[in-house]
Scaffold this motif. Structure first.
Motif, PDB file in Angstrom:
ATOM      1  N   GLY A   1      -7.945  -1.282   8.529  1.00 51.67           N
ATOM      2  CA  GLY A   1      -7.365  -1.899   7.341  1.00 51.67           C
ATOM      3  C   GLY A   1      -6.471  -0.929   6.586  1.00 51.67           C
ATOM      4  N   MET A   2      -6.904   0.330   6.495  1.00 51.79           N
ATOM      5  CA  MET A   2      -6.082   1.347   5.836  1.00 51.79           C
ATOM      6  C   MET A   2      -4.795   1.603   6.617  1.00 51.79           C
ATOM      7  N   LEU A   3      -4.859   1.518   7.941  1.00 55.45           N
ATOM      8  CA  LEU A   3      -3.670   1.748   8.757  1.00 55.45           C
ATOM      9  C   LEU A   3      -2.689   0.579   8.670  1.00 55.45           C
ATOM     10  N   ARG A   4      -3.226  -0.613   8.455  1.00 54.60           N
ATOM     11  CA  ARG A   4      -2.330  -1.774   8.374  1.00 54.60           C
ATOM     12  C   ARG A   4      -1.421  -1.711   7.138  1.00 54.60           C
ATOM     13  N   GLU A   5      -1.914  -1.105   6.068  1.00 56.48           N
ATOM     14  CA  GLU A   5      -1.120  -1.067   4.832  1.00 56.48           C
ATOM     15  C   GLU A   5       0.186  -0.294   4.997  1.00 56.48           C
ATOM     16  N   PRO A   6       0.189   0.968   5.507  1.00 55.27           N
ATOM     17  CA  PRO A   6       1.479   1.649   5.699  1.00 55.27           C
ATOM     18  C   PRO A   6       2.344   0.994   6.751  1.00 55.27           C
ATOM     19  N   VAL A   7       1.717   0.389   7.784  1.00 53.90           N
ATOM     20  CA  VAL A   7       2.509  -0.325   8.783  1.00 53.90           C
ATOM     21  C   VAL A   7       3.219  -1.513   8.140  1.00 53.90           C
ATOM     22  N   ALA A   8       2.511  -2.240   7.289  1.00 55.84           N
ATOM     23  CA  ALA A   8       3.121  -3.376   6.600  1.00 55.84           C
ATOM     24  C   ALA A   8       4.241  -2.916   5.677  1.00 55.84           C
ATOM     25  N   ARG A   9       4.041  -1.740   5.058  1.00 53.88           N
ATOM     26  CA  ARG A   9       5.068  -1.217   4.163  1.00 53.88           C
ATOM     27  C   ARG A   9       6.324  -0.855   4.950  1.00 53.88           C
ATOM     28  N   LEU A  10       6.162  -0.245   6.120  1.00 54.92           N
ATOM     29  CA  LEU A  10       7.310   0.090   6.955  1.00 54.92           C
ATOM     30  C   LEU A  10       8.020  -1.177   7.435  1.00 54.92           C
ATOM     31  N   ALA A  11       7.233  -2.174   7.824  1.00 58.77           N
ATOM     32  CA  ALA A  11       7.831  -3.436   8.280  1.00 58.77           C
ATOM     33  C   ALA A  11       8.606  -4.106   7.151  1.00 58.77           C
ATOM     34  N   ARG A  12       8.033  -4.083   5.933  1.00 60.51           N
ATOM     35  CA  ARG A  12       8.715  -4.695   4.791  1.00 60.51           C
ATOM     36  C   ARG A  12      10.000  -3.945   4.460  1.00 60.51           C
ATOM     37  N   LEU A  13       9.961  -2.619   4.560  1.00 63.18           N
ATOM     38  CA  LEU A  13      11.154  -1.822   4.298  1.00 63.18           C
ATOM     39  C   LEU A  13      12.250  -2.120   5.307  1.00 63.18           C
ATOM     40  N   ALA A  14      11.881  -2.193   6.595  1.00 64.46           N
ATOM     41  CA  ALA A  14      12.868  -2.511   7.635  1.00 64.46           C
ATOM     42  C   ALA A  14      13.467  -3.891   7.415  1.00 64.46           C
TER      43      ALA A  14
ATOM     44  N   ARG B   1      25.569   6.840  -0.679  1.00 58.63           N
ATOM     45  CA  ARG B   1      25.034   7.002   0.675  1.00 58.63           C
ATOM     46  C   ARG B   1      24.054   8.168   0.744  1.00 58.63           C
ATOM     47  N   THR B   2      24.424   9.280   0.108  1.00 59.53           N
ATOM     48  CA  THR B   2      23.536  10.445   0.121  1.00 59.53           C
ATOM     49  C   THR B   2      22.221  10.137  -0.570  1.00 59.53           C
ATOM     50  N   ARG B   3      22.310   9.484  -1.738  1.00 62.47           N
ATOM     51  CA  ARG B   3      21.094   9.133  -2.454  1.00 62.47           C
ATOM     52  C   ARG B   3      20.275   8.112  -1.668  1.00 62.47           C
ATOM     53  N   MET B   4      20.960   7.168  -1.029  1.00 61.09           N
ATOM     54  CA  MET B   4      20.256   6.145  -0.261  1.00 61.09           C
ATOM     55  C   MET B   4      19.498   6.779   0.901  1.00 61.09           C
ATOM     56  N   LEU B   5      20.132   7.716   1.605  1.00 56.35           N
ATOM     57  CA  LEU B   5      19.458   8.369   2.718  1.00 56.35           C
ATOM     58  C   LEU B   5      18.256   9.176   2.234  1.00 56.35           C
ATOM     59  N   GLY B   6      18.415   9.841   1.073  1.00 61.28           N
ATOM     60  CA  GLY B   6      17.279  10.584   0.525  1.00 61.28           C
ATOM     61  C   GLY B   6      16.131   9.675   0.143  1.00 61.28           C
ATOM     62  N   ASP B   7      16.456   8.550  -0.499  1.00 64.25           N
ATOM     63  CA  ASP B   7      15.402   7.599  -0.888  1.00 64.25           C
ATOM     64  C   ASP B   7      14.764   6.956   0.336  1.00 64.25           C
ATOM     65  N   LEU B   8      15.600   6.659   1.339  1.00 72.22           N
ATOM     66  CA  LEU B   8      15.057   6.070   2.550  1.00 72.22           C
ATOM     67  C   LEU B   8      14.110   7.040   3.256  1.00 72.22           C
ATOM     68  N   ALA B   9      14.494   8.323   3.272  1.00 68.71           N
ATOM     69  CA  ALA B   9      13.616   9.332   3.873  1.00 68.71           C
ATOM     70  C   ALA B   9      12.292   9.410   3.118  1.00 68.71           C
ATOM     71  N   HIS B  10      12.366   9.301   1.790  1.00 70.91           N
ATOM     72  CA  HIS B  10      11.138   9.340   0.996  1.00 70.91           C
ATOM     73  C   HIS B  10      10.270   8.123   1.284  1.00 70.91           C
ATOM     74  N   GLU B  11      10.921   6.943   1.377  1.00 77.26           N
ATOM     75  CA  GLU B  11      10.157   5.727   1.652  1.00 77.26           C
ATOM     76  C   GLU B  11       9.458   5.802   3.004  1.00 77.26           C
ATOM     77  N   LEU B  12      10.112   6.414   3.973  1.00 76.42           N
ATOM     78  CA  LEU B  12       9.517   6.521   5.299  1.00 76.42           C
ATOM     79  C   LEU B  12       8.447   7.614   5.354  1.00 76.42           C
ATOM     80  N   ARG B  13       8.657   8.672   4.571  1.00 71.96           N
ATOM     81  CA  ARG B  13       7.766   9.828   4.661  1.00 71.96           C
ATOM     82  C   ARG B  13       6.329   9.482   4.281  1.00 71.96           C
ATOM     83  N   THR B  14       6.155   8.723   3.207  1.00 72.81           N
ATOM     84  CA  THR B  14       4.796   8.444   2.715  1.00 72.81           C
ATOM     85  C   THR B  14       3.966   7.624   3.704  1.00 72.81           C
TER      86      THR B  14
END
Length: 376
Positions: A185-198, A147-160
């Motif tokens: 177009g550049m803004l759509r890429e991180p939005v798509a990444r967040l949507a895919r992660l969710a 759980r601790t590692r997952m939260l850290g990785d999730l925070a990293h995935e969201l941070r970028t």
């Protein structure tokens, strides 16, 4: 003002009181039975002896009464004292054993999962209790680390992606970055990444809780293999990777009951990983083989391989054998966890094997044949 609660008896006191009560009832019963039956039996024997002297009869009756009263009293007293002594020793051992478990449970509740309850050697039940508690504490420790590692990785995935969005939006507000089509177009890429992660997090959580919606239908193995290979063919061709299907005609014609989309998602994910970690000009094989009532599917490559220490953790959420490389490719580290959950929902199992770095890897799926499912 809170009322003071009455002091509760502990387990040791309750056990001792129960044992003493049983002994007192047994002693009273023995005394009552002896006092009623004993004189009657003695009287009958005296009548059969036909004594002539009444004083002798009276003296014999008094002697018998004194003898059984004294002997029974001494026997019951010794039995009572020895039973109480043994009961005190046993209840103290039981209380100490349970107190160890209680203290360990308090430590676990406070977050210390390294606690260990020693075996008390008071029977299989107590030893099984101690072993089960130790296993539970160890498993909770592993879960907490995950759980601790997952939260850290999730925070990293969201941070970028969040940092990217914040930077561009701040630039737009300050007038440094134009709000034109390339910027959008550049803004759509991180939005798509967040949507895919969710979406990935929702999917793996739903699958692990057994709430994954499945649409069961007959599925020909050959169609499953061909569809997965077709989807991976573009990426493999771009890297010059030889992607082949290894299955006999009989195995291709084998029909299983499955969700084509979910199972296809598993194979596509495995093929994407294999192509990603296989160098240009390498080989990736997708295969199927029937063995009795089981169907084995596999994806094998001759790419970078997997180190032995990573193999037991590959199917954990957010785990990466090569974190930097996978993040560079946009992976969330959940794909294999999702794949295993889907395979388990089909009643199968999934495992990974590798001879080490530089020796490729193989992911194997085993599915039951003839398995019946209700329509979701």
């Amino acid at each position: 003002m809170n009322k003071r609660q009455p002091k509760r008896w502990g387990l040791g006191a309750r056990l001792l009181a129960a044992i003493v009560a049983v002994l007192l009832v047994a002693a009273g019963t023995a005394w009552a039975v002896a006092s009623v039956i004993g004189p009657m039996i003695f009287h009958d024997h005296m009548l059969m002896a036909e004594p002539v002297d009444s004083e002798v009869v009276a003296h014999a009756r008094q002697a018998f009464t004194a003898a059984w009263t004294l002997s029974l009293s001494v026997a019951l007293l010794v039995a009572l004292l020895s039973s109480v002594l043994v009961s005190i020793v046993v209840t103290r051992r039981i209380t100490r054993a349970l107190e160890r478990v209680r203290q360990a449970a308090v430590q676990v509740a406070s977050g210390d999962y390294n606690v260990h309850v020693p075996a008390v050697h008071m029977g299989a039940q107590f030893d099984d209790l101690a072993a089960a508690f130790n296993t539970m504490a160890t498993d909770l420790g592993h879960i907490e680390k995950t759980r601790t590692r997952m939260l850290g990785d999730l925070a990293h995935e969201l941070r970028t992606p969040v940092a990217t969005l914040d930077g561009y939006l701040e630039g737009i507000v300050d007038g440094v970055v134009p709000a034109d089509e390339p910027t959008m177009g550049m803004l759509r890429e991180p939005v798509a990444r967040l949507a895919r992660l969710a979406q990935d997090i929702t999917l793996v959580t739903t699958a692990s809780e057994g709430r994954l919606e499945m649409r069961w239908q007959p599925l020909r193995v050959g169609d499953l293999l061909q569809d997965a290979a077709t989807q991976a063919s573009v990426k493999s061709a771009d890297k010059g990777i030889d992607l082949t299907i290894e299955a006999t005609e009989s195995e291709r014609q084998t029909v299983i009951t499955a969700d084509p989309d979910r199972l296809g998602q598993v194979l596509t994910n495995l093929l994407d990983n294999a192509v990603r970690h296989t160098p240009k000009g390498g080989q990736v094989q997708l295969g199927a083989k029937r063995s009795g009532s089981r169907l084995r599917l596999w994806v094998q490559d001759n790419g970078g391989g997997i180190a032995a220490e990573h193999l037991p953790h590959l199917f954990e959420r957010f785990y990466r054998a090569d974190a930097a490389r996978d993040r560079a490719h946009g992976g969330s580290g959940i794909g294999l966890a999702i794949s295993r959950s889907i395979v388990q929902a089909h009643g199968g199992s999934m495992k990974a094997a590798s001879a080490g770095l530089g020796h490729g890897a193989v992911f194997t799926i085993e599915l039951p044949l003839g398995r019946q499912h209700s329509q979701a």
